[in-house]
Design a protein around this motif. Structure first.
Motif, PDB file in Angstrom:
ATOM      1  N   LEU A   1       7.851  -6.441  -7.950  1.00 13.44           N
ATOM      2  CA  LEU A   1       8.446  -6.157  -6.656  1.00 13.44           C
ATOM      3  C   LEU A   1       7.320  -6.096  -5.633  1.00 13.44           C
ATOM      4  CD1 LEU A   1      11.064  -3.362  -7.545  1.00 13.44           C
ATOM      5  CD2 LEU A   1      11.399  -5.844  -7.437  1.00 13.44           C
ATOM      6  N   ASN A   2       7.261  -7.080  -4.776  1.00 15.02           N
ATOM      7  CA  ASN A   2       6.206  -7.157  -3.771  1.00 15.02           C
ATOM      8  C   ASN A   2       4.816  -7.065  -4.415  1.00 15.02           C
ATOM      9  OD1 ASN A   2       5.414  -7.472  -1.067  1.00 15.02           O
ATOM     10  ND2 ASN A   2       5.161  -5.273  -0.793  1.00 15.02           N
ATOM     11  N   GLY A   3       4.666  -7.699  -5.591  1.00 18.52           N
ATOM     12  CA  GLY A   3       3.388  -7.707  -6.282  1.00 18.52           C
ATOM     13  C   GLY A   3       3.163  -6.538  -7.215  1.00 18.52           C
ATOM     14  N   LEU A   4       4.077  -5.556  -7.226  1.00 23.47           N
ATOM     15  CA  LEU A   4       3.917  -4.371  -8.062  1.00 23.47           C
ATOM     16  C   LEU A   4       4.676  -4.558  -9.370  1.00 23.47           C
ATOM     17  CD1 LEU A   4       2.641  -1.505  -7.877  1.00 23.47           C
ATOM     18  CD2 LEU A   4       4.920  -0.683  -7.268  1.00 23.47           C
ATOM     19  N   TYR A   5       4.001  -4.310 -10.493  1.00 27.57           N
ATOM     20  CA  TYR A   5       4.608  -4.440 -11.819  1.00 27.57           C
ATOM     21  C   TYR A   5       5.587  -3.289 -12.040  1.00 27.57           C
ATOM     22  CZ  TYR A   5       4.796  -4.663 -16.963  1.00 27.57           C
ATOM     23  OH  TYR A   5       5.199  -4.734 -18.268  1.00 27.57           O
ATOM     24  N   VAL A   6       6.825  -3.618 -12.360  1.00 26.43           N
ATOM     25  CA  VAL A   6       7.875  -2.605 -12.510  1.00 26.43           C
ATOM     26  C   VAL A   6       8.684  -2.886 -13.767  1.00 26.43           C
ATOM     27  CG1 VAL A   6       9.995  -1.634 -11.517  1.00 26.43           C
ATOM     28  CG2 VAL A   6       8.063  -2.185 -10.026  1.00 26.43           C
TER      29      VAL A   6
ATOM     30  N   ALA B   1      -0.364  -6.948  -6.935  1.00 26.28           N
ATOM     31  CA  ALA B   1      -0.957  -5.832  -6.187  1.00 26.28           C
ATOM     32  C   ALA B   1      -2.160  -5.263  -6.937  1.00 26.28           C
ATOM     33  CB  ALA B   1       0.085  -4.745  -5.948  1.00 26.28           C
ATOM     34  N   ALA B   2      -2.044  -5.103  -8.250  1.00 33.71           N
ATOM     35  CA  ALA B   2      -3.162  -4.601  -9.060  1.00 33.71           C
ATOM     36  C   ALA B   2      -4.321  -5.590  -9.053  1.00 33.71           C
ATOM     37  CB  ALA B   2      -2.694  -4.329 -10.483  1.00 33.71           C
ATOM     38  N   ARG B   3      -4.004  -6.885  -9.080  1.00 26.91           N
ATOM     39  CA  ARG B   3      -5.058  -7.904  -9.025  1.00 26.91           C
ATOM     40  C   ARG B   3      -5.833  -7.811  -7.718  1.00 26.91           C
ATOM     41  NH1 ARG B   3      -6.254 -12.580  -6.800  1.00 26.91           N
ATOM     42  NH2 ARG B   3      -4.342 -12.562  -5.564  1.00 26.91           N
ATOM     43  N   ARG B   4      -5.116  -7.674  -6.598  1.00 25.84           N
ATOM     44  CA  ARG B   4      -5.790  -7.581  -5.292  1.00 25.84           C
ATOM     45  C   ARG B   4      -6.652  -6.330  -5.203  1.00 25.84           C
ATOM     46  NH1 ARG B   4      -0.591  -9.124  -3.292  1.00 25.84           N
ATOM     47  NH2 ARG B   4      -0.269  -6.989  -2.567  1.00 25.84           N
ATOM     48  N   ALA B   5      -6.126  -5.215  -5.709  1.00 23.55           N
ATOM     49  CA  ALA B   5      -6.895  -3.968  -5.671  1.00 23.55           C
ATOM     50  C   ALA B   5      -8.159  -4.079  -6.516  1.00 23.55           C
ATOM     51  CB  ALA B   5      -6.027  -2.810  -6.159  1.00 23.55           C
TER      52      ALA B   5
ATOM     53  N   LEU C   1       7.882   4.602  -4.616  1.00 23.40           N
ATOM     54  CA  LEU C   1       6.723   4.472  -5.497  1.00 23.40           C
ATOM     55  C   LEU C   1       5.404   4.675  -4.770  1.00 23.40           C
ATOM     56  CD1 LEU C   1       7.825   1.391  -7.632  1.00 23.40           C
ATOM     57  CD2 LEU C   1       7.781   3.783  -8.338  1.00 23.40           C
ATOM     58  N   GLY C   2       5.438   4.690  -3.430  1.00 23.14           N
ATOM     59  CA  GLY C   2       4.198   4.834  -2.682  1.00 23.14           C
ATOM     60  C   GLY C   2       3.268   3.671  -2.894  1.00 23.14           C
ATOM     61  N   ALA C   3       3.850   2.478  -3.059  1.00 20.41           N
ATOM     62  CA  ALA C   3       3.044   1.300  -3.400  1.00 20.41           C
ATOM     63  C   ALA C   3       2.019   0.977  -2.326  1.00 20.41           C
ATOM     64  CB  ALA C   3       3.961   0.104  -3.630  1.00 20.41           C
ATOM     65  N   SER C   4       2.388   1.118  -1.062  1.00 23.72           N
ATOM     66  CA  SER C   4       1.470   0.723   0.012  1.00 23.72           C
ATOM     67  C   SER C   4       0.222   1.582   0.029  1.00 23.72           C
ATOM     68  CB  SER C   4       2.180   0.803   1.367  1.00 23.72           C
ATOM     69  OG  SER C   4       2.621   2.133   1.610  1.00 23.72           O
ATOM     70  N   SER C   5       0.380   2.896  -0.280  1.00 29.56           N
ATOM     71  CA  SER C   5      -0.794   3.770  -0.246  1.00 29.56           C
ATOM     72  C   SER C   5      -1.768   3.420  -1.357  1.00 29.56           C
ATOM     73  CB  SER C   5      -0.361   5.240  -0.377  1.00 29.56           C
ATOM     74  OG  SER C   5       0.248   5.474  -1.637  1.00 29.56           O
ATOM     75  N   ALA C   6      -1.245   2.986  -2.518  1.00 29.90           N
ATOM     76  CA  ALA C   6      -2.141   2.619  -3.616  1.00 29.90           C
ATOM     77  C   ALA C   6      -2.890   1.333  -3.314  1.00 29.90           C
ATOM     78  CB  ALA C   6      -1.343   2.475  -4.911  1.00 29.90           C
ATOM     79  N   VAL C   7      -2.184   0.364  -2.717  1.00 31.44           N
ATOM     80  CA  VAL C   7      -2.809  -0.916  -2.411  1.00 31.44           C
ATOM     81  C   VAL C   7      -3.868  -0.753  -1.328  1.00 31.44           C
ATOM     82  CG1 VAL C   7      -2.385  -3.207  -1.475  1.00 31.44           C
ATOM     83  CG2 VAL C   7      -0.820  -2.264  -3.159  1.00 31.44           C
ATOM     84  N   GLU C   8      -3.572   0.091  -0.342  1.00 29.84           N
ATOM     85  CA  GLU C   8      -4.486   0.255   0.780  1.00 29.84           C
ATOM     86  C   GLU C   8      -5.602   1.252   0.483  1.00 29.84           C
ATOM     87  OE1 GLU C   8      -1.893   1.430   3.902  1.00 29.84           O
ATOM     88  OE2 GLU C   8      -0.774  -0.453   3.905  1.00 29.84           O
ATOM     89  N   GLY C   9      -5.404   2.107  -0.532  1.00 30.20           N
ATOM     90  CA  GLY C   9      -6.389   3.136  -0.840  1.00 30.20           C
ATOM     91  C   GLY C   9      -7.620   2.571  -1.499  1.00 30.20           C
ATOM     92  N   ILE C  10      -8.607   3.443  -1.694  1.00 30.53           N
ATOM     93  CA  ILE C  10      -9.860   3.036  -2.303  1.00 30.53           C
ATOM     94  C   ILE C  10      -9.860   3.337  -3.801  1.00 30.53           C
ATOM     95  CG2 ILE C  10     -12.308   3.591  -2.422  1.00 30.53           C
ATOM     96  CD1 ILE C  10     -11.749   1.774  -0.174  1.00 30.53           C
ATOM     97  N   PHE C  11      -9.514   4.548  -4.183  1.00 29.64           N
ATOM     98  CA  PHE C  11      -9.659   4.969  -5.570  1.00 29.64           C
ATOM     99  C   PHE C  11      -8.408   4.629  -6.379  1.00 29.64           C
ATOM    100  CE2 PHE C  11     -12.366   8.082  -3.237  1.00 29.64           C
ATOM    101  CZ  PHE C  11     -13.581   7.659  -3.747  1.00 29.64           C
TER     102      PHE C  11
END
Length: 428
Positions: free
Chosen positions: A243-248, A122-126, A351-361
């Motif tokens: 978890l779904n691309g998120l480092y945990v 997820a961090a890589r994609r962002a 964790l609100g993972a989707s909002s971080a992946v979809e967000g800009i900042f």
């Protein structure tokens, strides 16, 4: 080995002897040959390529020498290149040159290091979205719209007889409100931190409720010792998963209970420390037994970070769920794996993972600057609604625009650039 700058072609001719002599090296073409000493002695068998400006990473002439690797070969070639006129690069100097030469803006330069240090898919994609101009285009659009608003303010100030102040104030207020809302929608510091640095998820509960079994189920391998003896886990055991691309970081803690065992007391103390720092707490309860005093003590401390994991759902239930607090909960069996998928989905939701992946900042610096810009826009909006003249309220618009410009590096000071690029690795 990479060299950037006006000496690149000179260094290529000085240190490299191609298998086939070339009158002029073609840009972006690999050549086979050897790096040689000043006396012609071979240093290593290599491939070399020259990339002529502006068609390179830095928009300068760039030379790359591909050697066999290893400390001895690399150091010998490095020393030869330095003797030919090169200098050692500072951390991040190649990317800094790309920024200074206008190839990328500052937000995209920062994305290079974020991509290198990305923890999880997820961090890589962002980071890739930021490198591709996600932040730049968003901020650029906001800046253009702010410029249009400021132009309206300037026109109203210069030609007051042609533009009615209340109408101008209303239009400016509406536009400023829209821009502030768009920025605020992209601000989620907690989710961005989790995306950048990873999340801490801690399993807690009294002894022998199945915490270690649940850890093993979540990491899908036996990492924690599982027995029916209470107090088997004495320390914090941490495993790193995606978890779904998120480092945990998943942490199994000692069972929390009142005890006189000195070693177990230390484990309980460490468990409570882990709970206080966790992003999500998985409080494991045994469905096959009634609530105990230790369970109730843990439930009293539960907050919005907690998920109640009602374990041993494969056994006859004896725990009264109606007595539990109104918190997110999942029925599961760590032994059979039933409910673990639902728990994973609940963790990601917490964790609100989707909002971080979809967000800009996602970068901390960008979040701080954008937050301040939004605050100035809200101050302008409040001033206009309070009857302050448009030209006075516009001071906050100018401040907001300057803050947004800092995100992409317009008029960036040397101190800011040094602070950013000193965290890069050498060679980037």
């Amino acid at each position: 080995m990479r060299v950037s700058g006006k000496l690149s072609r000179h260094i290529l001719r000085s240190v490299f002897r191609p298998a086939v002599i070339e009158a002029e090296y073609e840009s972006h073409r690999m050549y086979y040959g050897h790096v040689v000493e000043e006396n012609g002695e071979i240093v290593d068998e290599v491939m070399a390529v020259i990339m002529i400006a502006p068609h390179s990473y830095t928009r300068e002439d760039v030379l790359e020498i591909h050697c066999h690797g290893g400390t001895a070969c690399s150091e010998a070639i490095l020393n030869r290149v330095l003797r030919a006129g090169a200098q050692m690069a500072e951390p991040g100097e190649f990317t800094k040159r790309a920024f200074l030469n206008g190839r990328i803006d500052l937000s995209r330069a920062e994305a290079v290091m974020q991509l290198i240090g990305a923890r999880g898919e997820a961090a890589r994609r962002a980071s890739l979205r930021q490198l591709g101009g996600g932040v730049s285009s968003f901020v650029g659009d906001l800046s253009k719209r702010l410029t249009d608003v400021l132009s309206t303010v300037e026109a109203a100030t210069d030609f007051p007889e042609e533009m009615e102040e209340p109408l101008v104030a209303g239009a400016v207020c509406e536009a400023v409100c829209e821009i502030a809302e768009e920025i605020e929608e992209k601000l989620d510091p907690r989710a961005a931190r989790i995306l950048r640095e990873g999340a801490s998820v801690v399993l807690a509960g009294r002894p022998n409720v199945g915490k270690s079994s649940l850890l093993n189920a979540l990491v899908r391998q036996e990492r924690a010792i599982v027995t029916d003896i209470p107090g088997t886990t004495r320390d914090v055991l941490t495993e790193r998963v995606e978890l779904n691309g998120l480092y945990v970081e998943l942490s199994d803690t000692a069972g929390i209970r009142e005890t006189g065992d000195k070693i177990e007391i230390l484990g309980v103390r460490r468990a409570r420390g882990a709970l206080s720092r966790a992003d999500v707490v998985l409080l494991v309860l045994d469905l096959s037994e009634p609530l105990t005093a230790d369970d109730r003590a843990l439930l009293r401390d539960a907050d919005e970070r907690y998920v109640l994991c009602l374990n041993k759902a494969d056994l006859p239930p004896r725990l009264g769920e109606s007595s539990l607090p109104n918190l997110d909960r999942v029925r599961l069996s760590a032994k059979s794996g039933a409910g673990v998928k639902a728990l994973t989905a609940m963790i990601l939701k917490k964790l609100g993972a989707s909002s971080a992946v979809e967000g800009i900042f996602t970068a901390k610096r960008h979040i701080e600057l954008a937050k301040k810009a939004a605050e100035h826009l809200r101050a302008c909006e409040a001033a206009l609604k309070g009857g302050i003249p448009v030209d006075q309220a516009a001071d906050d618009l100018w401040r907001a625009q300057k803050l947004l410009a800092q995100i992409t590096g317009q008029n960036a000071t040397e101190d800011v650039l040094d602070a950013i690029f000193r965290n890069f690795c050498v060679g980037k």
